[in-house]
Write an enzyme that holds these catalytic residues in place. Structure first.
Site, mmCIF file in Angstrom:
data_model
loop_
_atom_site.group_PDB
_atom_site.id
_atom_site.type_symbol
_atom_site.label_atom_id
_atom_site.label_comp_id
_atom_site.label_asym_id
_atom_site.label_seq_id
_atom_site.Cartn_x
_atom_site.Cartn_y
_atom_site.Cartn_z
ATOM 1 N N GLY B 29 0.793 -1.224 0.000
ATOM 2 C CA GLY B 29 0.000 0.000 0.000
ATOM 3 C C GLY B 29 0.825 1.274 0.000
ATOM 4 N N CYS B 237 -27.304 -9.938 -16.015
ATOM 5 C CA CYS B 237 -26.802 -9.608 -17.347
ATOM 6 C C CYS B 237 -27.831 -10.020 -18.401
ATOM 7 C CB CYS B 237 -25.469 -10.319 -17.592
ATOM 8 S SG CYS B 237 -24.857 -10.119 -19.287
ATOM 9 N N CYS B 240 -25.914 -12.958 -20.575
ATOM 10 C CA CYS B 240 -25.518 -14.256 -20.030
ATOM 11 C C CYS B 240 -26.240 -14.603 -18.736
ATOM 12 C CB CYS B 240 -24.006 -14.308 -19.821
ATOM 13 S SG CYS B 240 -23.463 -13.404 -18.357
ATOM 14 N N CYS B 262 -22.609 -7.615 -18.773
ATOM 15 C CA CYS B 262 -21.393 -7.753 -17.990
ATOM 16 C C CYS B 262 -20.343 -6.778 -18.509
ATOM 17 C CB CYS B 262 -20.809 -9.159 -18.130
ATOM 18 S SG CYS B 262 -21.794 -10.439 -17.358
ATOM 19 N N CYS B 268 -18.535 -12.782 -19.654
ATOM 20 C CA CYS B 268 -19.834 -12.896 -20.315
ATOM 21 C C CYS B 268 -19.754 -13.921 -21.456
ATOM 22 C CB CYS B 268 -20.244 -11.530 -20.860
ATOM 23 S SG CYS B 268 -21.999 -11.360 -21.195
#
Lengths: 256, 293, 234
Positions: B29, B237, B240, B262, B268
């Site tokens: 970080g 979605c 899909c 997606c 997808c």
């Protein structure tokens, strides 16, 4: 009773020029000390040395910390000193914009110190902010407004709220009423006076305005050319000044 | 091929960047400054990510590049072509097959593995910049763990919008120490930041590299009474039928017709290949994503 | 603690001079050898011609002027050498001062101006305000004015507010500078009653009264401050 702050032989040089030198005093809990003098007398330099904003060239600033007792803040580690600056110490700047985050709402400004010491409950933080707005006489419905939409007097009151929200024990103030209209000054002084008494604050107030110290300060320190020339009870120093410079300062004030 | 050094950058530069990457991995970080190079693309087009990818690539790697989850948008295509030409590495659109994935603004839906590296393009690496413009001060705040200001930002969000309205680049605390900007990924992706793969972040213009090693704790900042919530559009979605993936809203016509698909085009495509069919989907897998012109 | 027979106010050989640094450093002696003692329950009137130093002596006792030498013991504390915070503590708990002029912060209500000395010794707000209200009523300040700042009041009204403030807390020692000046007969009688009550509860009082009838009614003895005038030879 132990002093809250013990200042010993503080010295600050700007090259060969004296910023301030040989300054020593004790400040007790609940005591308000005024530092007066003309521009360039070293009073602001001294305040910034005491608050850790300026490096000193010698001396001690011993603060009676809650957990470790008296500690020299000048030799404290930086994290510890900054923590002190967010908890037990507060600094009220002459210009509110130096002490406020102008792009953050009034509530966020007040809440910052709470969040800095671990406040993680939004509802509680906001309630504190609203409570403090009320204590400094700002309408609750201004809590989400930015300070840029506030008048000068309101900004200064907001700065005070932002500083006092964590219940500090020592407040440094640099010309807190400078640049405000006389009527606005009176309101601010009255407010500060009430808060100092209610919260039992100790304070060091730098100002060139003798009326301000007469109302707020228990005792006075008069500075000239970086030196302390006179100290004493506020009304005694103002009504029976002993040093030539203090006499000049007092006699220069216009009587209304 | 021979007119370029492998992956465009010279070896000394790649070594310098690798040192920054290793330091970043050692201090999760923490923003490591590095001497960002001029790249043959403008700032804002992923120059930081490209330099990190260039330093991480080996000739045996398989590279995938996505932009907002899609493999076929301009930014993704041009970076993929850049490395095809300068490094000659294999490329893929399948998350599964890739060993290095450079991404802009998304984490793939498929769970990443220990043998994969995810490289983020970062515009502004400093999460505290919003409220504190001074670099000297933000560095000090990081070094002293003074992160109250991050919560001021969230406070402002709630006071103005009634909830934490930050929906992307949502700040996180890494391994209980550094507060980090996860780049502008949707906050839906934040929980995925705790993963098996190595995550590297590159900011070219700002000259910073930071990293999250595998299995590192990454906590999204929040308030007790306003807890962090990864949100997405409340739909499945339309191609899909996935209910668990991050969706893009696509306007279909001037009459307000729209569809949700997606954002991860590979996810997808692979679901449709496996026989899942959404509200507007067709049986046969399409060869390109819905946004393709 | 003090022995019970000790005077509450004990002034010994006090001198005072002013040095005017900005006027050729002229030093003006104004008092020398001031000595007097006041016991509990006693009221001493200061007399002497105008300019003889009555007010100067009061200010020295209150710590407002700095004595050049001598001792000023109030309840055992030497005001001449005390730290500012000790003097402030003394002023809060021991030594009251009713001056001729009211000096207050703008915006503070009359009721709170009067209650302030009680609040300064941590009296609960409601008790302090009750006491302030009864004093204001006794001194005939109309109730409709209590919520206003006294800065806009007439001279007589301000004087009465000032007296109410001075008598709000029961100080063991009090300094009264012309407390009955510019009061009508009814209010004058009230103030004399307050002074009598303070004596009865054991307060040691030093006062300046130009009003001879009032002076004779409350003072047990008189001190002529002309006796403390600096000798010309000094």
């Amino acid at each position: 009773m132990h002093p809250l702050l013990q200042v010993n032989n503080i010295r600050k040089m700007y090259g060969a020029r004296i910023g301030c030198t040989d300054v020593s005093f004790d400040l007790f809990p609940g005591e308000v000390m005024g530092i007066v003098g003309e521009s360039g007398s070293g009073k602001s330099t001294l305040l910034n040395c005491l608050a850790g904003h300026l490096d000193t060239d010698g001396g001690e600033v011993i603060f009676d910390t809650r957990d470790r007792g008296p500690v020299d803040t000048l030799t404290m580690s930086e994290p510890e000193r900054r923590m002190l600056g967010r908890t037990d110490w507060a600094f009220v700047h002459q210009h509110a914009r130096d002490g406020l985050r102008m792009s953050v709402s009034a509530g966020g400004n007040i809440g910052e110190r709470l969040m800095a010491v671990g406040g993680r409950h939004y509802g509680d933080i906001r309630a504190s902010a609203v409570d403090w707005l009320d204590r400094v006489e700002i309408e609750e419905n201004r809590v989400d407004d930015r300070p840029s939409a506030f008048s000068g007097g309101m900004q200064q009151r907001l700065q005070i709220a932002r500083n006092l929200v964590t219940g500090p024990r020592l407040v440094f103030m640099d010309e807190p009423t400078g640049g405000l209209d006389v009527s606005v000054q009176a309101r601010l002084l009255d407010l500060l006076r009430g808060l100092v008494r209610e919260m039992g604050l100790s304070a060091i107030i730098v100002t060139h305005d003798l009326a301000v110290v007469r109302l707020l300060a228990d005792r006075l320190m008069v500075m000239k050319s970086g030196h302390v020339v006179e100290t004493g009870l506020t009304d005694q120093v103002l009504d029976d000044p002993q040093h030539a410079y203090t006499q000049l300062l007092v006699s220069s004030v216009l009587q209304v | 091929m021979s007119e370029y050094n492998f992956a465009y950058l010279d070896e000394q530069t790649k070594r310098m960047i690798r040192r920054a990457i290793l330091k970043g991995l050692a201090i999760p970080g923490y923003q490591v400054p590095f001497a960002s190079r001029e790249m043959p693309m403008p700032y804002g087009w992923g120059t930081g990510g490209v330099q990190v990818s260039a330093a991480a690539l080996t000739p045996d790697d398989t590279l995938k590049v996505i932009d907002q989850g899609a493999d076929d948008t301009t930014n993704a295509v041009s970076i993929r072509k850049f490395f095809q030409r300068t490094a000659g590495v294999a490329t893929t659109e399948e998350t599964e097959q890739a060993s290095i994935i450079q991404t802009r603004h998304r984490i793939p839906e498929a769970t990443l593995r220990e043998d994969q590296i995810l490289v983020y393009q970062v515009p502004i690496p400093e999460p505290l910049r919003f409220l504190e413009p001074r670099e000297t001060e933000t560095r000090k705040m990081h070094s002293l763990e003074e992160y109250g200001l991050m919560h001021v930002k969230l406070y402002e969000d709630i006071s103005q919008h009634g909830q934490i309205a930050t929906s992307y680049a949502y700040p996180v605390k890494v391994e209980g120490r550094y507060v980090m900007d996860p780049s502008p990924i949707p906050k839906f992706d934040n929980p995925k930041l705790e993963m098996a793969a190595i995550q590297l972040f590159g900011a070219g213009r700002e000259q910073r590299i930071y990293a999250v090693p595998p299995y590192t704790q990454v906590v999204s900042l929040d308030f007790e009474d306003y807890p962090f919530e990864p949100t997405k559009a409340d739909h499945a979605c339309d191609l899909c039928a996935a209910a668990d993936s991050y969706l893009d809203e696509v306007i279909m016509d001037d009459a307000g017709g729209r569809m949700f698909v997606c954002s991860d085009t590979d996810y997808c495509r692979s679901r449709r290949a496996a026989g899942h069919v959404g509200r507007l989907g067709t049986e046969a897998p399409l060869s390109t994503g819905p946004e393709a012109a | 603690m003090l022995p019970s027979h000790a005077p509450m106010i004990d002034i010994r050989d006090v001198s005072k001079s002013f040095t005017l640094h900005n006027q050729g450093s002229a030093t003006i002696p104004v008092m020398q050898g001031a000595t007097l003692a006041v016991g509990p329950g006693e009221c001493v009137g200061l007399v002497g011609a105008s300019g003889a130093g009555k007010s100067t002596l009061m200010r020295l006792i209150y710590g407002n002027y700095l004595a050049a030498s001598g001792q000023i013991l109030i309840g055992g504390l030497d005001v001449v050498r005390a730290e500012p915070r000790q003097i402030l503590e003394l002023r809060r708990k021991t030594l009251g001062y009713v001056s001729q002029f009211l000096r207050v912060v703008p915006r503070v209500s009359t009721l709170d101006v009067v209650a302030e000395p009680l609040l300064a010794v941590d009296t609960p707000l409601d008790l302090a305000r009750d006491r302030a209200a009864s004093l204001l009523a006794e001194l005939n300040i109309p109730e409709r004015l209590w919520s206003l700042s006294p800065t806009t009041f007439s001279g007589g009204e301000q004087q009465r507010v000032n007296i109410a403030r001075g008598f709000a807390y029961d100080y063991p020692a009090m300094l009264l500078d012309e407390p009955t000046a510019s009061l009508d007969a009814r209010n004058r009688a009230t103030v004399l009653g307050l002074i009598g009550a303070a004596k009865a509860r054991g307060a040691a009082i030093i006062g300046i009264f130009h009003d001879e009838a009032a002076r004779d009614q409350v003072c047990d003895r008189f001190i002529d401050v002309s006796a403390f005038a600096p000798r010309a030879a000094a």
